[in-house]
Design an enzyme around this catalytic site. Structure first.
Site, PDB file in Angstrom:
ATOM      1  CG  ASP A 547      -2.086   0.843   1.196  1.00  0.00           C
ATOM      2  OD1 ASP A 547      -2.209   1.643   0.257  1.00  0.00           O
ATOM      3  OD2 ASP A 547      -2.922   0.746   2.108  1.00  0.00           O
ATOM      4  CD  GLU A 550      -0.301   5.656  -3.660  1.00  0.00           C
ATOM      5  OE1 GLU A 550       0.296   5.875  -2.581  1.00  0.00           O
ATOM      6  OE2 GLU A 550      -1.137   4.763  -3.790  1.00  0.00           O
ATOM      7  CG  ASP A 624      -8.124   4.707   1.155  1.00  0.00           C
ATOM      8  OD1 ASP A 624      -8.019   3.460   1.039  1.00  0.00           O
ATOM      9  OD2 ASP A 624      -7.256   5.400   1.686  1.00  0.00           O
TER      10      ASP A 624
END
Ligand SMILES: *[C@@H]1O[C@H](CO)[C@@H](O)[C@H](O)[C@H]1NC(C)=O
Ligand SMILES: *[C@@H]1O[C@H](CO)[C@@H](O)[C@H](O)[C@H]1NC(C)=O
Length: 966
Positions: A547, A550, A624
């Site tokens: 996770d 980015e 999300d």
């Protein structure tokens, strides 16, 4: 507040307070726009839009300053080389080397670079040590094949001056027409232009130039309307980007004449058919942006960037699909404008049709664009996949149901949830641990108080063939006595800041450093961390979730790293941002392959950030989202779009991440989620628990039914995954992909097809619905999956009842669907279960379908350890033939599968002549006599089709067999 009785001046105060309160409350529920750049806050975006405006405003008097030097053009072995010359102020020339590669696959690759930067003949500011070239390694991380040059492409001899033409592609039916002045390329198929590069003259390669410290204002660039205010420095959100190489963006317009729909360029929370961005109906005002970002509480119907990017776009019209892949790892924006032919007299041969004009701009790097001429959507999936790789064939468990939340708080909690699923007889395959399992956010550790016994936990899961997934993120806590961070620092494996020191930013653990997976040494080091003796307390049934890759940096500009950070090889973060997340997943993938010598299992990794190519190594989810109906609806186009962009192993958080779904919403979300290739429920730490067994009746039973439906169809899902892994087909497919000639269906993005099974689902995504309207493109008969009600009629919508307990699914006539009907606790426990075949006959009484089966775990399928069958029904006979290839492990595998049989065959749309028939003849390889199996025929009733059931034909799934119904 109830006692407050405001006077009239008090009212003003009250309203003012209310306004302040609303301001405080509302942003908590919406994306923080101020955290992310709008086009006019991004220097190169603003400059390129202005450039396009100025070119458009000058109309036909606009003369683009890019010319291909005719004397430089050389063609040999499928490749054209030349130099584009850009003319700048004072008639100075900038040389831009051009390569046009005609690939064996029929794809063309056009690259443009800048001579001065290639030669290192430029000066960097701030004594920077970064590389001087334009970034030239995007292909290194992305492209895995398909680059063989065409041996048949040929230069067309006699052509007009200033034009070069090349025939290429299948039977040399494609043609590239390169105009030299201004530089422009038309791509034709069968004599018709499908794609135009630089037709509008928006090509812009910002050449290197020295910074003139005290510019002579008379001689500045503003005479060309160039805004140079963002060339050397740019500030946003309190961070200043030092831009040591100055302006270097690359941009070009790409036009699709006669094409009114474009799809692709995920990830955006938007419709499948992309909208216009500069005027037009229902348009956006910002370009679609691709700059992988952790966007908190993202909004819908927006071109705003999200967590991943795939700069691959398909243009579609009746009978033709073409596309482009803009290979660039830097921040990229795309403007889309549609024009009617009447206003565009230059688009020959497409009168009356809409054309789509796109304008692409990236902050840095080479211009590198692949051009695909189709002509079918399948051709695009295949040829794009040849370049960037096909979907990983995942382990079988990975296509089951995943149960996640932030967080299961103790190992006892995990065991308790696991037992409850069993107690309520609800199937699931994987339970997940978000970051609270770690010892104070230090990855590769367990919290000693809450997870004292990870071994016992994984053992209990393993007893029912279930798996555990734990989160491992790229930010490594910067804390004394944490051996991992010490190791990473001492070995020099972390991303550096612009001064060349280890970059420090803020993420979940507080002060953190980021592992730099562009560094091969970092990848090798990462591999060591996953060994069983290093990551203690982990078992073979543990897999990984990457996770925040980015990367998300809480105190960084736009919640990520500064662009002037430095990666291995001397590249700026600016150059590599969009591939950064993928290199981290790749490092994890390689690490999982090498956990233990001799134990090779297919890794499973979920990633939030992605780029073209990530499909080879993982699954993605849409990040999300929120527990509301609009987010449920938005998940369908998002998942479909990822599929056509080559990354079909996709899903959205079932139930919605933020907030608490109503029971109806949760139920409908499960009924939708069973059609996500990646099917996981997840929830924020502040939400109430919502495991299916907590839903109460009737919701619990309805959700359980939906889960059973997913598990029943796992053979069809796995077959679709296998197909994706060899030809790039999406696992769930949008309407246009399946019916490419039916114009009325092109924009439909709320119904989907599962693989090649002919199963058409239209999940309910609105509150209080009791029916849905399913659009049918063709005149085939479609049968309700559950009761065989027949729907027929092309080009219109058909109402299908959908009370809360029903998922609207139809079977298109002409398909055979493999199933496993026995409910189990997990997919692993279904391995030896018998199959059911559902034969949905078409109008001619025919059907076919395929089935792929392997061990679901190892790579033995690469040595032939699999079963691949085609089932066909015609002339009253159902047969199974082998469509696999043999390998060294085929025989052995077939032996282990010999006992796995077909236990039931359902023929939907069974002919009336079968009335009274009570048996069929079964012929199986290896038995000479043949045997009888019972047949039961059920007459047509009302709108429901007749059907017949063959019980226990006894044939083995891996054998050649035939069943005679005549
Ligand atoms: C550029 O020069 C022109 C005069 O030629 C002047 O009006 C303008 O303000 C200058 N622009 C900048 C950004 O300095
Ligand atoms: C993935 O890892 C392999 C093997 O180490 C390497 O060759 C490849 O370049 C890597 N790809 C990416 C995208 O990081």
């Amino acid at each position: 507040m109830a006692t407050l009785r405001p006077s009239s001046t008090g009212w003003a105060l009250f309203l003012a307070l209310l306004t302040i309160l609303l301001c405080l409350v509302v942003p908590g529920e919406m994306v923080k726009h101020n955290n992310f750049k709008k086009c006019d806050q991004s220097g190169f975006c603003k400059r390129n839009r202005a450039y396009a405006n100025s070119a458009s405003n000058q109309g036909s008097s606009w003369s683009a300053p890019y010319h291909l030097d005719s004397s430089s053009v050389k063609f040999s072995n499928g490749q054209l080389l030349g130099t584009i010359v850009k003319t700048i102020e004072n008639n100075e020339k900038v040389n831009l080397p051009l390569t046009v590669s005609f690939l064996e696959s029929g794809v063309t690759r056009v690259t443009v670079d800048e001579e001065k930067r290639i030669k290192g003949d430029i000066e960097l500011r701030h004594e920077s040590k970064v590389r001087k070239e334009r970034y030239n390694e995007a292909a290194k991380w992305t492209i895995v094949g398909g680059l063989e040059l065409s041996s048949t492409a040929e230069l067309v001899k006699e052509t007009e001056a200033g034009v070069t033409k090349v025939f290429y592609g299948p039977n040399n039916k494609f043609q590239a027409i390169i105009r030299h002045s201004p530089f422009e390329v038309h791509f034709q198929r069968d004599g018709e232009t499908h794609i135009q590069l630089n037709d509008k003259g928006f090509l812009n390669m910002e050449h290197w130039r020295p910074k003139v410290e005290n510019p002579d204002r008379e001689d500045n660039d503003s005479k060309d309307n160039v805004d140079d205010s963002t060339w050397w420095e740019e500030s946003f959100g309190g961070n200043t980007d030092s831009k040591p190489r100055g302006p270097e963006s690359v941009a070009m317009d790409i036009t699709f004449p006669g094409y009114s729909h474009v799809f692709g360029i995920p990830e955006h929370a938007d419709s499948l058919s992309l909208k216009e961005t500069r005027g037009g109906d229902g348009h956006h005002t910002e370009p679609y942006r691709m700059y992988n970002s952790d966007v908190f509480e993202y909004e819908l119907n927006s071109p705003m960037t999200l967590y991943g990017s795939i700069p691959f776009m398909q243009a579609h019209r009746k009978g033709s699909t073409v596309g482009v892949f803009w290979l660039n790892a830097a921040e990229t924006w795309v403007d889309i404008v549609k024009t009617k032919a009447s206003t565009n007299p230059l688009a020959l041969g497409v009168s009356g049709k809409t054309s789509t004009q796109t304008h692409w701009f990236s902050e840095a790097g080479q211009l590198d664009v692949f051009v695909f001429l189709g002509p079918t959507p399948q051709d695009l999936s295949r040829t794009y996949g040849e370049l960037t790789g096909y979907t990983q064939l995942p382990q079988h468990f990975a296509i089951g149901y995943h149960q996640c939340r932030w967080n299961y708080v103790t190992d006892e909690d995990v065991k308790d949830v696991d037992s409850k699923f069993d107690m309520y007889q609800i199937p699931y395959d994987v339970i997940w641990l978000d970051l609270e399992y770690t010892d104070q956010k230090k990855y590769f550790t367990w919290d000693p108080l809450t997870f004292p016994d990870p071994d016992g936990m994984q053992k209990q899961l393993d007893d029912s063939e279930r798996k555990l997934v734990v989160i491992i993120d790229p930010h490594i806590k910067n804390e004394a006595n944490y051996p991992i961070v010490e190791d990473m620092k001492s070995k020099g494996l972390a991303v550096k800041n612009k001064e060349g020191n280890i970059y420090d930013g803020w993420c979940w653990p507080g002060s953190s450093h980021w592992v730099d997976c562009f560094n091969p040494a970092a990848m090798s080091w990462w591999t060591t961390l996953f060994k069983y003796d290093k990551f203690k307390g982990t078992h073979p049934n543990m897999f990984i979730w990457n996770d925040m890759n980015e990367p998300s940096v809480f105190n960084g500009p736009e919640t990520t790293m500064p662009k002037d950070n430095i990666h291995h090889g001397g590249w700026e973060h600016r150059d590599v941002h969009n591939v950064n997340g993928m290199t981290f997943v790749n490092a994890t993938f390689n690490a999982m392959l090498e956990r233990k010598r001799g134990e090779i299992r297919r890794p499973f990794i979920l990633t939030r950030s992605f780029y073209a190519g990530t499909q080879r190594i993982g699954a993605m989810w849409t990040g999300d989202n929120q527990a509301n109906w609009d987010h449920l609806a938005a998940s369908l186009p998002m998942v479909l779009n990822n599929g056509i962009a080559g990354f079909p192993f996709a899903g959205a958080d079932v139930g919605g991440f933020f907030g608490n779904p109503s029971k109806e919403l949760l139920t409908r979300w499960y009924q939708t989620g069973i059609f996500y290739p990646f099917f996981r429920a997840h929830a924020h730490i502040d939400t109430r628990r919502r495991e299916p067994y907590l839903a109460g009746e009737p919701h619990m039973s309805i959700i359980t039914q939906a889960l059973h439906l997913r598990y029943q169809l796992l053979p069809a899902w796995y077959t679709a995954f296998q197909q994706a892994s060899v030809d790039g087909s999406p696992i769930v497919r949008p309407q246009y992909y399946v019916h490419p000639d039916d114009e009325a269906g092109f924009a439909i993005d709320d119904q989907l097809y599962l693989g090649s099974t002919g199963l058409l689902a239209k999940p309910v995504v609105t509150e209080g619905a009791s029916s849905v309207d399913v659009y049918l493109a063709d005149d085939e008969q479609y049968y309700d999956y559950f009761d065989y009600t027949v729907y027929q009629g092309a080009g219109k919508k058909h109402t299908v009842q959908a009370p809360l307990e029903k998922v609207p699914i139809l079977m298109q006539g002409g398909h055979i669907i493999p199933r496993k009907d026995r409910p189990r606790r997990s997919s692993g426990l279904m391995k030896w279960d018998p199959f059911t075949l559902v034969v949905a006959l078409d109008r001619n009484g025919q059907a076919d379908g395929t089935l792929y089966v392997d061990d679901g775990e190892t790579y033995d399928y690469q040595n032939g350890a699999y079963i691949h069958r085609r089932f066909s029904f015609s002339s009253s006979s159902l047969s199974s033939e082998d469509i696999g290839a043999k390998g060294t492990k085929t025989g052995q595998y077939l032996k282990t599968m010999a006992g796995v049989r077909v236990e039931k065959i359902i023929i939907v749309g069974a002919p009336a002549e079968w009335e009274g028939k009570s048996s069929v003849l079964v012929l199986e390889e290896g038995s000479h006599t043949g045997s009888q199996a019972s047949l039961q025929w059920f007459a047509k009733q009302g709108g429901k089709a007749a059907y017949a059931v063959v019980k226990d034909p006894g044939v083995s799934i891996g054998n050649l067999w035939k069943i005679d119904f005549s």
